[in-house]
Design a protein around this motif. Structure first.
Motif, mmCIF file in Angstrom:
data_model
loop_
_atom_site.group_PDB
_atom_site.id
_atom_site.type_symbol
_atom_site.label_atom_id
_atom_site.label_comp_id
_atom_site.label_asym_id
_atom_site.label_seq_id
_atom_site.Cartn_x
_atom_site.Cartn_y
_atom_site.Cartn_z
ATOM 1 N N SER A 74 -7.114 3.483 10.719
ATOM 2 C CA SER A 74 -5.898 3.565 10.230
ATOM 3 C C SER A 74 -5.412 2.099 9.760
ATOM 4 O O SER A 74 -5.848 0.985 10.443
ATOM 5 N N TYR A 75 -4.682 2.133 8.758
ATOM 6 C CA TYR A 75 -4.167 0.595 7.984
ATOM 7 C C TYR A 75 -5.514 -0.183 7.668
ATOM 8 O O TYR A 75 -5.117 -1.311 7.495
ATOM 9 N N CYS A 76 -6.572 0.172 7.396
ATOM 10 C CA CYS A 76 -7.683 -0.258 6.558
ATOM 11 C C CYS A 76 -7.398 -0.016 5.283
ATOM 12 O O CYS A 76 -7.989 0.778 4.498
ATOM 13 N N LYS A 77 -6.714 -0.783 4.541
ATOM 14 C CA LYS A 77 -6.169 -0.384 3.222
ATOM 15 C C LYS A 77 -7.058 -0.630 2.191
ATOM 16 O O LYS A 77 -6.680 -0.189 0.838
ATOM 17 N N CYS B 280 -8.304 -6.517 15.691
ATOM 18 C CA CYS B 280 -9.289 -7.836 15.493
ATOM 19 C C CYS B 280 -9.354 -8.130 14.046
ATOM 20 O O CYS B 280 -10.199 -7.901 13.601
ATOM 21 N N GLU B 281 -8.288 -9.052 13.713
ATOM 22 C CA GLU B 281 -8.248 -9.215 12.556
ATOM 23 C C GLU B 281 -9.252 -10.217 11.764
ATOM 24 O O GLU B 281 -9.342 -9.922 10.415
ATOM 25 N N PHE B 282 -10.138 -10.599 12.429
ATOM 26 C CA PHE B 282 -11.205 -11.471 11.945
ATOM 27 C C PHE B 282 -12.552 -11.013 11.909
ATOM 28 O O PHE B 282 -13.392 -11.394 11.514
ATOM 29 N N VAL B 283 -12.322 -9.566 12.261
ATOM 30 C CA VAL B 283 -13.634 -8.748 11.902
ATOM 31 C C VAL B 283 -13.973 -8.319 10.460
ATOM 32 O O VAL B 283 -12.862 -7.611 10.221
ATOM 33 N N THR B 284 -14.900 -8.312 9.966
ATOM 34 C CA THR B 284 -15.172 -8.058 8.660
ATOM 35 C C THR B 284 -16.331 -7.089 8.284
ATOM 36 O O THR B 284 -16.692 -6.445 9.336
ATOM 37 N N ASP B 285 -16.581 -6.864 7.237
ATOM 38 C CA ASP B 285 -18.022 -5.993 7.077
ATOM 39 C C ASP B 285 -19.204 -6.423 7.404
ATOM 40 O O ASP B 285 -19.928 -5.574 7.959
ATOM 41 N N GLU B 286 -19.327 -7.589 7.884
ATOM 42 C CA GLU B 286 -20.587 -8.244 8.413
ATOM 43 C C GLU B 286 -20.665 -7.757 9.772
ATOM 44 O O GLU B 286 -21.689 -7.354 10.104
ATOM 45 N N GLY B 287 -19.658 -7.817 10.654
ATOM 46 C CA GLY B 287 -19.676 -7.473 11.845
ATOM 47 C C GLY B 287 -19.959 -5.889 12.062
ATOM 48 O O GLY B 287 -20.530 -5.440 12.892
ATOM 49 N N VAL C 87 -3.804 4.357 4.975
ATOM 50 C CA VAL C 87 -4.624 4.207 3.923
ATOM 51 C C VAL C 87 -4.277 4.984 2.690
ATOM 52 O O VAL C 87 -4.157 6.153 2.848
ATOM 53 N N ASN C 88 -3.904 4.058 1.830
ATOM 54 C CA ASN C 88 -3.045 4.712 0.546
ATOM 55 C C ASN C 88 -3.850 4.868 -0.595
ATOM 56 O O ASN C 88 -3.327 5.214 -1.466
ATOM 57 N N ASN C 89 -5.228 4.348 -0.506
ATOM 58 C CA ASN C 89 -6.024 4.383 -1.717
ATOM 59 C C ASN C 89 -6.815 5.875 -1.950
ATOM 60 O O ASN C 89 -7.699 5.991 -2.640
ATOM 61 N N LEU C 90 -6.518 6.803 -1.109
ATOM 62 C CA LEU C 90 -7.203 7.971 -1.135
ATOM 63 C C LEU C 90 -6.598 9.119 -2.050
ATOM 64 O O LEU C 90 -5.111 9.243 -2.119
ATOM 65 N N THR C 91 -7.152 9.939 -2.833
ATOM 66 C CA THR C 91 -6.551 11.037 -3.697
ATOM 67 C C THR C 91 -6.316 12.377 -2.855
ATOM 68 O O THR C 91 -6.961 12.500 -1.654
ATOM 69 N N THR C 92 -5.504 12.921 -3.279
ATOM 70 C CA THR C 92 -5.026 14.376 -2.888
ATOM 71 C C THR C 92 -6.324 15.148 -2.743
ATOM 72 O O THR C 92 -6.505 15.887 -1.526
ATOM 73 N N ALA C 93 -6.969 15.262 -3.544
ATOM 74 C CA ALA C 93 -8.166 16.163 -3.366
ATOM 75 C C ALA C 93 -9.113 15.820 -2.446
ATOM 76 O O ALA C 93 -9.433 16.967 -1.665
ATOM 77 N N HIS D 67 -6.074 -1.469 11.982
ATOM 78 C CA HIS D 67 -5.591 -2.794 11.606
ATOM 79 C C HIS D 67 -6.530 -3.697 11.447
ATOM 80 O O HIS D 67 -6.191 -5.164 11.416
ATOM 81 N N CYS D 68 -7.666 -3.542 10.834
ATOM 82 C CA CYS D 68 -8.885 -4.506 10.699
ATOM 83 C C CYS D 68 -8.936 -4.535 9.266
ATOM 84 O O CYS D 68 -9.421 -3.837 8.363
ATOM 85 N N HIS D 69 -8.259 -5.281 8.690
ATOM 86 C CA HIS D 69 -7.795 -5.473 7.163
ATOM 87 C C HIS D 69 -8.933 -5.952 6.418
ATOM 88 O O HIS D 69 -8.997 -5.859 5.008
ATOM 89 N N GLU D 70 -9.710 -6.577 6.963
ATOM 90 C CA GLU D 70 -10.982 -7.180 6.198
ATOM 91 C C GLU D 70 -12.053 -6.243 5.914
ATOM 92 O O GLU D 70 -13.083 -6.583 5.160
ATOM 93 N N ILE D 71 -11.896 -5.085 6.596
ATOM 94 C CA ILE D 71 -13.024 -4.033 6.423
ATOM 95 C C ILE D 71 -12.929 -3.427 5.241
ATOM 96 O O ILE D 71 -11.723 -2.842 4.924
ATOM 97 N N SER D 72 -13.906 -3.204 4.462
ATOM 98 C CA SER D 72 -13.720 -2.394 3.089
ATOM 99 C C SER D 72 -14.587 -0.977 3.270
ATOM 100 O O SER D 72 -15.226 -0.867 4.283
ATOM 101 N N GLU D 73 -14.926 -0.544 2.093
ATOM 102 C CA GLU D 73 -15.674 0.745 2.297
ATOM 103 C C GLU D 73 -16.864 0.446 2.302
ATOM 104 O O GLU D 73 -17.783 1.573 2.738
ATOM 105 N N GLU D 74 -17.482 -0.589 2.183
ATOM 106 C CA GLU D 74 -18.806 -0.864 2.212
ATOM 107 C C GLU D 74 -19.085 -0.859 3.919
ATOM 108 O O GLU D 74 -20.338 -0.280 4.224
ATOM 109 N N GLY D 75 -18.291 -1.542 4.644
ATOM 110 C CA GLY D 75 -18.480 -1.278 5.878
ATOM 111 C C GLY D 75 -18.409 -0.023 6.524
ATOM 112 O O GLY D 75 -19.216 0.389 7.289
ATOM 113 N N ILE D 76 -17.423 0.801 6.113
ATOM 114 C CA ILE D 76 -17.423 2.202 6.504
ATOM 115 C C ILE D 76 -18.569 2.960 6.335
ATOM 116 O O ILE D 76 -18.929 3.783 6.981
ATOM 117 N N ILE D 77 -19.123 2.730 4.952
ATOM 118 C CA ILE D 77 -20.269 3.447 4.582
ATOM 119 C C ILE D 77 -21.454 3.311 5.699
ATOM 120 O O ILE D 77 -22.266 4.114 5.862
#
Length: 882
Positions: free
Chosen positions: A811-814, A761-768, A839-845, A786-796
């Motif tokens: 997955s693929y929420c970059k 759902c490509e148009f779903v963002t943090d607000e949704g 998701v490629n912005n995560l550290t190994t630790a 694959h909801c690319h508009e979702i950031s860490e604020e929405g996940i929190i």
């Protein structure tokens, strides 16, 4: 101590200190409150005015002007009211010492009568003259100019003058920002902590800018401005404050209600212009509800609905009428005539509160629009009554020999087009009215004016139907020439197509036939329909009819004349052997369990009654000795069969079985349902949003709903799901690319939801996602792949709000980083499956920490990825498909 002795002298001294104009108002108000106003005749009031003028008593003269204006308004006479109020304002200007010293209360009655009579040019001219005088006296940035500038801007926005509105909005914004603070203390209700919020005066600037952008058709800018106001309301709600200010002064309460009503309704208007129909309808209905609440509050507070009362406050009748007019126009555009008729009746009820409604162009236009809709809905008698009333109102407003009266004659004559078999008397009346209307217009505006278009269309089409082809051809050719020169002279494309089709029929029924001209006219009609289709309003039936007519013309056949006058909205006769289109819908009818059945004649009604007596036992209207089967018995029979596929097949047999299946089924899976259809059936399945929404709305007991890869799902369907399926446990919107944050917010009513799939759902963002976190705390499975508009604020927010999650796919929420992952581990203690692929912005630790805490983690770089699926990974009940 006796305070009553000095009360009267003190009151007299305070009254004497007032200006003469304010003293007159105070005395009149005191008389009204004490009910000392004596009913007087017109002659006695005019005699008092003559005595006052002779004695040159300005206070008495002004009192007589106000009394005479109110007296004539209650008698329903508009011209004397306007005359006396204009004289009162001239006298007040002399007493005040110039226009720059006029107050809003001084001009309010005169401005109201001008607005009531549609004289907006006079209103604008008056405010401009007052503003110029005040600017010359006080300077260009004085606070006293603000109220007058706001009223100038309001007139420009109402009349659609975007250039003037642009200049005046800048003036209002400059003065407002110079003299009012950015924030204000909001103590409503007074209990609890007092908060500082954005000043409500500055919020008016956002609404004014939004209305200006609407005139310019800059919809995204208008939406941004209106969202600021709605965010302010939401902020007050979160703080536990009352945005209506119920504990405040009446003026403050009206200000808050008017601001929110304007913002919400205009947001719906913007969404309607952007073709987001579901959201547009919800916002406009919410805005209308706020306007209704405001009207009720004003009426209950004793605010008069007259024009000539002296106070500045007045019931917002014209604003509500204009708001309803926008909503009704949108309903007619989408073809919802019955709902438009209901809304128009509500608008007329409000406009009827004004004593001088008979002189209001807004009220007369509402009566005309109601007549047209009633004719479209085949309510011919009611439509004719409204058209006759519209003619009487036009004669009062514009005069008996005006163009509006002539057009009302043409509208009355047009009503015969909605009758299949008119009598000779009806024909004679229609021809006489159309002739009279056309002659009046030709005398008033000339031979080639665009105002002749409705009269030429009506008279020409009537002559075609009567078979007088030569006369009809000359009239409709004039119509064609004028509409080509002035395309906007015909407001409705459907009316233009109707007239051009009549011209084509005339060309093919004269001697000799003019097939080439008829073909050219029909090609023009097809181009007009293509233009409608490009605007998103296709008319398949008309296009098919025009193509068939064009083929007949090319084959040198004559076109039938009477066929098009069987109106497409007429219902068919309910007799299964007849099925003709009825022309008198209320003449023969029977009330059955499935509604009102209509018939075209006594014979069809008698035959249907005979057929019903021997009908099968399944129908509720059966008259057989055994009686019909009850719903409970039918449901017990269905329980012996599997839902898949037998329930769906049985539902195709009978309307009653379809309703029963819809009411009791527990799951629907659209992908499998569509795959079962053949390729030809799939093309003709018509799986559009309205069909799906209707199907979901008829199934209130649904527990599992799967829309995976169903590309027609949009916010409208999400709204119906939220409204109808409150017991839903599983919902999959995977691949629904038209779903936005608004649709996700509508799912908040499904509070029992445990499994939700929003993958792709490509148009779903943090607000949704925030709305999910606030409302769906019981979620156990959530997929946001694959909801690319979702950031860490929405996940929190999801981690804090949905703490019972067992499965989470991001997955693929970059845009997610370690911060979001830490929140998931902190709050979701029950999590057993986590998909982090892509998701490629995560550290190994942090990934090592996740591996230790969660049972199954996908996307770890030091492990091979394992395939997982939302339904198969966790033990979930399978969907049952009809």
């Amino acid at each position: 101590m006796n305070h009553g002795v000095d009360a009267s002298p003190t009151k007299q001294r305070s009254m004497a200190q007032l200006h003469i104009v304010d003293r007159v108002r105070a005395k009149l108000k005191e008389k009204e409150e004490e009910s000392k106003l004596v009913k007087r005749t017109t002659k006695s009031l005019e005699r008092s005015l003559a005595v006052a003028k002779k004695s040159r008593d300005n206070e008495l003269i002004l009192t007589c002007y106000y009394d005479l204006a109110l007296h004539h308004e209650l008698l329903g006479e508009a011209n004397p009211v306007q005359t006396y109020l204009e004289s009162a304002v001239e006298l007040i200007e002399q007493l005040r010492g110039g226009k720059e010293k006029l107050t809003l209360e001084d001009s309010a009655p005169l401005v109201r009568i001008w607005e009531q009579r549609g004289r907006m040019d006079r209103v604008k001219k008056h405010w401009q003259s007052v503003y110029s005088a005040m600017e010359k006296a006080y300077g260009y940035n004085d606070m006293r100019l603000l109220a007058v500038a706001e009223r100038m801007l309001e007139v420009s926005l109402k009349t659609g003058n975007a250039d003037s509105a642009n200049i005046e909005q800048q003036i209002v914004q400059r003065i407002r920002e110079s003299h009012t603070p950015d924030q204000m203390l909001w103590p409503h209700p007074p209990l609890g902590e007092k908060r500082y919020v954005k000043n409500i005066k500055h919020l008016r600037t956002h609404v004014e800018l939004a209305r200006y952008f609407l005139l310019r058709k800059s919809y995204s800018e208008a939406l941004n401005q209106l969202q600021v106001v709605l965010n302010w309301r939401e902020e007050l709600r979160q703080l536990g404050k009352d945005w209506r200010r119920r504990d405040a002064h009446l003026l403050d309460r009206i200000e808050s209600m008017e601001l929110i009503a304007l913002a919400v309704f205009h947001q719906g208007e913007v969404y309607a212009a952007m073709n987001r129909t579901t959201t547009a309808e919800r916002r406009m209905l919410e805005g209308l509800a706020h306007w209704e609440e405001l009207i009720e509050m004003e009426v209950s507070s004793g605010i008069p609905s007259t024009c000539s009362h002296r106070e500045i406050l007045s019931v917002h009748l014209h604003e509500v009428g204009a708001t309803y007019n926008i909503y009704i126009g949108w309903l007619l555009k989408v073809g919802r005539n019955v709902e438009a008729l209901d809304a128009l009746c509500k608008s007329i009820v409000h406009l009827q509160r004004a004593p001088l409604r008979a002189f209001s162009p807004q009220y007369s236009r509402a009566i005309r629009d109601r007549a047209q809709i009633q004719l479209e809905c085949n309510h011919i008698g009611e439509g004719l009554e409204d058209l006759m009333e519209y003619g009487e109102l036009s004669a009062k407003i514009y005069g008996p020999n005006s163009a509006q009266v002539a057009l009302s004659y043409c509208e009355q004559a047009r009503s015969i087009n909605f009758v299949s078999n008119p009598t000779q008397q009806e024909w004679d009346a229609a021809i006489q009215l159309s002739q009279q209307g056309l002659r009046m217009l030709e005398q008033l505006v000339g031979q080639d004016s665009p105002q002749l278009v409705p009269a030429l269309r009506v008279y020409g089409c009537l002559l075609v139907r009567l078979g007088r082809m030569e006369e009809a051809t000359s009239l409709l050719e004039r119509y064609e020439r004028i509409t080509e020169r002035f395309p906007r002279s015909e407001k409705r494309i459907a009316d233009r197509i109707f007239a051009l089709e009549s011209l084509a029929e005339a060309y093919t029924n004269v001697e000799p036939k003019e097939a080439r001209k008829a073909g050219r006219v029909l090609e023009t009609c097809i181009k007009l329909l293509l233009h409608l289709e490009m605007e998103g309003r296709p008319d398949v039936a008309s296009m098919t009819r025009l193509k068939v007519s064009l083929e007949k013309v090319r084959s040198h056949f004559s076109l039938p004349v009477e066929a098009r006058y069987l109106h497409p909205r007429l219902r068919f006769c309910s007799n299964h052997k007849c099925r003709k289109q009825e022309t008198r819908p209320d003449q023969y009818h029977r009330t059955k369990s499935r509604g009102v059945l209509r018939f075209c004649s006594d014979e069809c009604l008698a035959e249907f009654d005979k057929y019903s007596a021997s009908n099968n036992w399944l129908g509720l209207d059966s008259s057989c000795p055994a009686g019909p089967l009850t719903d409970l018995l039918l449901l017990r029979c269905l329980m012996f069969l599997h839902e898949r596929p037998f329930w769906f097949r049985l539902a195709m047999v009978n309307t009653r079985l379809w309703n029963l299946v819809s009411h009791h089924r527990s799951s629907i899976r659209f992908p499998e349902f569509v795959r079962k259809l053949s390729s030809e059936q799939r093309r003709g399945a018509a799986m559009d949003p309205s069909t799906i929404a209707n199907l979901v709305g008829r199934s209130p007991r649904l527990l599992h709903l799967d829309f995976s890869d169903c590309t027609v799902v949009d916010d409208k369907i999400c709204f119906h799901v939220g409204e109808s399926c409150t017991e839903l446990l599983t919902l999959s919107l995977r691949g629904s690319s038209h779903v936005t944050d608004i649709g996700v917010e509508d799912l908040a009513n499904c509070r029992k939801l445990e499994r939700l799939d929003l993958s792709f759902c490509e148009f779903v963002t943090d607000e949704g996602v925030l709305s999910i976190a606030r409302s769906l705390s019981g979620l156990k499975l959530l997929s946001l792949s694959h909801c690319h508009e979702i950031s860490e604020e929405g996940i929190i927010a999801v981690a804090k709000g949905c703490r019972e999650l067992v499965y989470l796919d991001i997955s693929y929420c970059k845009r997610i980083t370690d911060r979001g992952l830490k929140a998931i581990l902190r709050f979701c203690s029950s999590l057993r499956h986590l998909d982090l692929r892509g998701v490629n912005n995560l550290t190994t630790a942090e990934l090592r920490r996740v591996e230790r805490r969660v049972e199954t983690v996908l996307g770890l770089p030091w492990k091979e990825p394992v395939a997982a699926d939302l339904i198969s990974t966790v033990e979930t009940p399978r969907f049952r498909i009809e």
